[in-house]
Design a protein around this motif. Structure first.
Motif, mmCIF file in Angstrom:
data_model
loop_
_atom_site.group_PDB
_atom_site.id
_atom_site.type_symbol
_atom_site.label_atom_id
_atom_site.label_comp_id
_atom_site.label_asym_id
_atom_site.label_seq_id
_atom_site.Cartn_x
_atom_site.Cartn_y
_atom_site.Cartn_z
ATOM 1 N N ALA A 155 0.828 -1.214 0.000
ATOM 2 C CA ALA A 155 0.000 0.000 0.000
ATOM 3 C C ALA A 155 0.858 1.258 0.000
ATOM 4 N N ALA A 156 2.010 1.194 0.654
ATOM 5 C CA ALA A 156 2.893 2.362 0.739
ATOM 6 C C ALA A 156 3.399 2.786 -0.635
ATOM 7 N N GLN A 157 3.408 1.872 -1.590
ATOM 8 C CA GLN A 157 3.880 2.198 -2.940
ATOM 9 C C GLN A 157 2.963 3.196 -3.643
ATOM 10 N N THR A 158 1.730 3.328 -3.158
ATOM 11 C CA THR A 158 0.808 4.309 -3.741
ATOM 12 C C THR A 158 0.784 5.602 -2.921
ATOM 13 N N GLY A 159 1.620 5.664 -1.875
ATOM 14 C CA GLY A 159 1.685 6.862 -1.051
ATOM 15 C C GLY A 159 0.741 6.879 0.131
ATOM 16 N N MET A 160 0.121 5.741 0.469
ATOM 17 C CA MET A 160 -0.802 5.693 1.596
ATOM 18 C C MET A 160 -0.032 5.825 2.919
ATOM 19 N N PRO A 161 -0.378 6.802 3.758
ATOM 20 C CA PRO A 161 0.296 6.947 5.054
ATOM 21 C C PRO A 161 -0.034 5.782 5.980
ATOM 22 N N ARG A 162 0.876 5.464 6.890
ATOM 23 C CA ARG A 162 0.664 4.325 7.780
ATOM 24 C C ARG A 162 -0.533 4.544 8.704
ATOM 25 N N ASP A 163 -0.741 5.772 9.168
ATOM 26 C CA ASP A 163 -1.862 5.983 10.079
ATOM 27 C C ASP A 163 -3.201 5.763 9.368
ATOM 28 N N LYS A 164 -3.268 6.133 8.090
ATOM 29 C CA LYS A 164 -4.493 5.877 7.329
ATOM 30 C C LYS A 164 -4.679 4.376 7.129
ATOM 31 N N PHE A 165 -3.601 3.675 6.839
ATOM 32 C CA PHE A 165 -3.651 2.220 6.664
ATOM 33 C C PHE A 165 -4.168 1.539 7.933
ATOM 34 N N ASP A 166 -3.635 1.921 9.086
ATOM 35 C CA ASP A 166 -4.037 1.292 10.346
ATOM 36 C C ASP A 166 -5.508 1.539 10.657
ATOM 37 N N SER A 167 -5.958 2.767 10.454
ATOM 38 C CA SER A 167 -7.358 3.068 10.738
ATOM 39 C C SER A 167 -8.273 2.377 9.738
ATOM 40 N N CYS A 168 -7.783 2.186 8.528
ATOM 41 C CA CYS A 168 -8.575 1.531 7.490
ATOM 42 C C CYS A 168 -8.876 0.087 7.855
ATOM 43 N N LEU A 169 -7.892 -0.622 8.384
ATOM 44 C CA LEU A 169 -8.083 -2.032 8.711
ATOM 45 C C LEU A 169 -9.187 -2.255 9.730
ATOM 46 N N ALA A 170 -9.482 -1.239 10.519
ATOM 47 C CA ALA A 170 -10.538 -1.357 11.526
ATOM 48 C C ALA A 170 -11.805 -0.610 11.120
ATOM 49 N N ASN A 171 -11.901 -0.229 9.840
ATOM 50 C CA ASN A 171 -13.052 0.539 9.365
ATOM 51 C C ASN A 171 -14.248 -0.395 9.162
ATOM 52 N N GLN A 172 -15.169 -0.385 10.119
ATOM 53 C CA GLN A 172 -16.290 -1.322 10.085
ATOM 54 C C GLN A 172 -17.241 -1.042 8.925
ATOM 55 N N THR A 173 -17.342 0.213 8.511
ATOM 56 C CA THR A 173 -18.210 0.554 7.382
ATOM 57 C C THR A 173 -17.739 -0.139 6.114
ATOM 58 N N ILE A 174 -16.432 -0.122 5.875
ATOM 59 C CA ILE A 174 -15.878 -0.781 4.696
ATOM 60 C C ILE A 174 -16.018 -2.294 4.816
ATOM 61 N N ILE A 175 -15.711 -2.835 6.001
ATOM 62 C CA ILE A 175 -15.830 -4.279 6.201
ATOM 63 C C ILE A 175 -17.265 -4.736 5.942
ATOM 64 N N ASP A 176 -18.236 -4.022 6.515
ATOM 65 C CA ASP A 176 -19.636 -4.389 6.317
ATOM 66 C C ASP A 176 -20.034 -4.286 4.845
ATOM 67 N N GLY A 177 -19.532 -3.257 4.175
ATOM 68 C CA GLY A 177 -19.842 -3.082 2.755
ATOM 69 C C GLY A 177 -19.292 -4.213 1.909
ATOM 70 N N LEU A 178 -18.083 -4.678 2.235
ATOM 71 C CA LEU A 178 -17.488 -5.775 1.491
ATOM 72 C C LEU A 178 -18.173 -7.110 1.789
ATOM 73 N N VAL A 179 -18.674 -7.264 3.016
ATOM 74 C CA VAL A 179 -19.482 -8.440 3.328
ATOM 75 C C VAL A 179 -20.715 -8.469 2.418
ATOM 76 N N TRP A 180 -21.342 -7.308 2.226
ATOM 77 C CA TRP A 180 -22.516 -7.203 1.348
ATOM 78 C C TRP A 180 -22.149 -7.615 -0.075
ATOM 79 N N VAL A 181 -21.005 -7.129 -0.572
ATOM 80 C CA VAL A 181 -20.571 -7.458 -1.934
ATOM 81 C C VAL A 181 -20.379 -8.956 -2.089
ATOM 82 N N LYS A 182 -19.742 -9.576 -1.096
ATOM 83 C CA LYS A 182 -19.468 -11.010 -1.191
ATOM 84 C C LYS A 182 -20.744 -11.834 -1.096
ATOM 85 N N GLU A 183 -21.623 -11.461 -0.193
ATOM 86 C CA GLU A 183 -22.877 -12.196 -0.051
ATOM 87 C C GLU A 183 -23.745 -12.041 -1.299
#
Length: 211
Positions: A155-183
């Motif tokens: 992810a760092a190769q695209t310039g994503m800061p580490r703090d954004k990466f860490d907060s992203c991994l715990a982003n429940q809105t995104i996780i829930d949205g991806l669960v919807w896509v998979k289901e």
């Protein structure tokens, strides 16, 4: 710092939303289940219903042909398709306005789930760049256990800061949205990756450019 308990629980929910395997498309029996949508050709209007996160696509929105790919970033067959077929497809059809190409996440395993969540956190202009990087740099980050540092290295190769990466991994809105896509993919009969829908017609496995 990642809150590990919430992080693992969220990825587990995404991983278990329709357990499936990466498939070459040449073997295995698809389970029809109770969903009528999984049978035969699916109306494009049904396929095009966007989830809470919206769709990521390349090409013209009004292109005459729509190709939807359900993919897992850890899948070696998805890797093969994007190395060998996708560049030709993009040059001949996506870039020329003949095809609208949509990617939908169908992560297989917690590592794939983590990378899918991070990719959704990328700026719009970087989504497909990061998607491709995860596919072609599999040896850098794939492992049985989730390794956030290795996933961030890509992810760092695209310039994503580490703090954004860490907060992203715990982003429940995104996780829930991806669960919807998979289901939703399961309702269309997706049981392995890559699975394609070409104007509603389903095809599985590593399609060649000619196919």
């Amino acid at each position: 710092m990642i809150h590990r308990r919430a992080f693992v629980a969220g990825l587990s929910a995404l991983y278990t939303a329709g357990l499936a395997g990466c498939s070459s498309g040449g073997a295995g029996k698809e389970t029809a289940g109770a969903e009528a949508l999984a049978e035969g050709e699916i109306p494009l209007a049904e396929l095009m219903k966007e989830g809470p996160l919206g769709d990521k696509f390349q090409g013209r929105a009004d292109a005459p042909v729509t190709i939807i790919e359900y993919a897992s970033l850890t899948c070696p067959y998805c890797n093969q398709f994007h190395k060998n077929t996708y560049p030709k497809l993009k040059k001949a059809y996506i870039d020329t306005g003949k095809v609208r190409y949509i990617v939908r996440e169908f992560p297989i395993g917690r590592t794939a789930a983590a990378a899918a969540v991070v990719t959704r956190c990328a700026p719009e202009k970087d989504y497909f760049t990061l998607f491709e990087k995860y596919l072609v740099q599999r040896e850098v980050w794939i492992s049985q256990e989730v390794r956030p540092d290795a996933i961030y290295k890509v992810a760092a190769q695209t310039g994503m800061p580490r703090d954004k990466f860490d907060s992203c991994l715990a982003n429940q809105t995104i996780i829930d949205g991806l669960v919807w896509v998979k289901e939703r993919g399961r309702q269309f009969g997706v049981v392995g990756t890559p699975t394609f829908f070409i104007n509603g017609k389903k095809a599985r496995g590593v399609l060649t450019f000619e196919e």
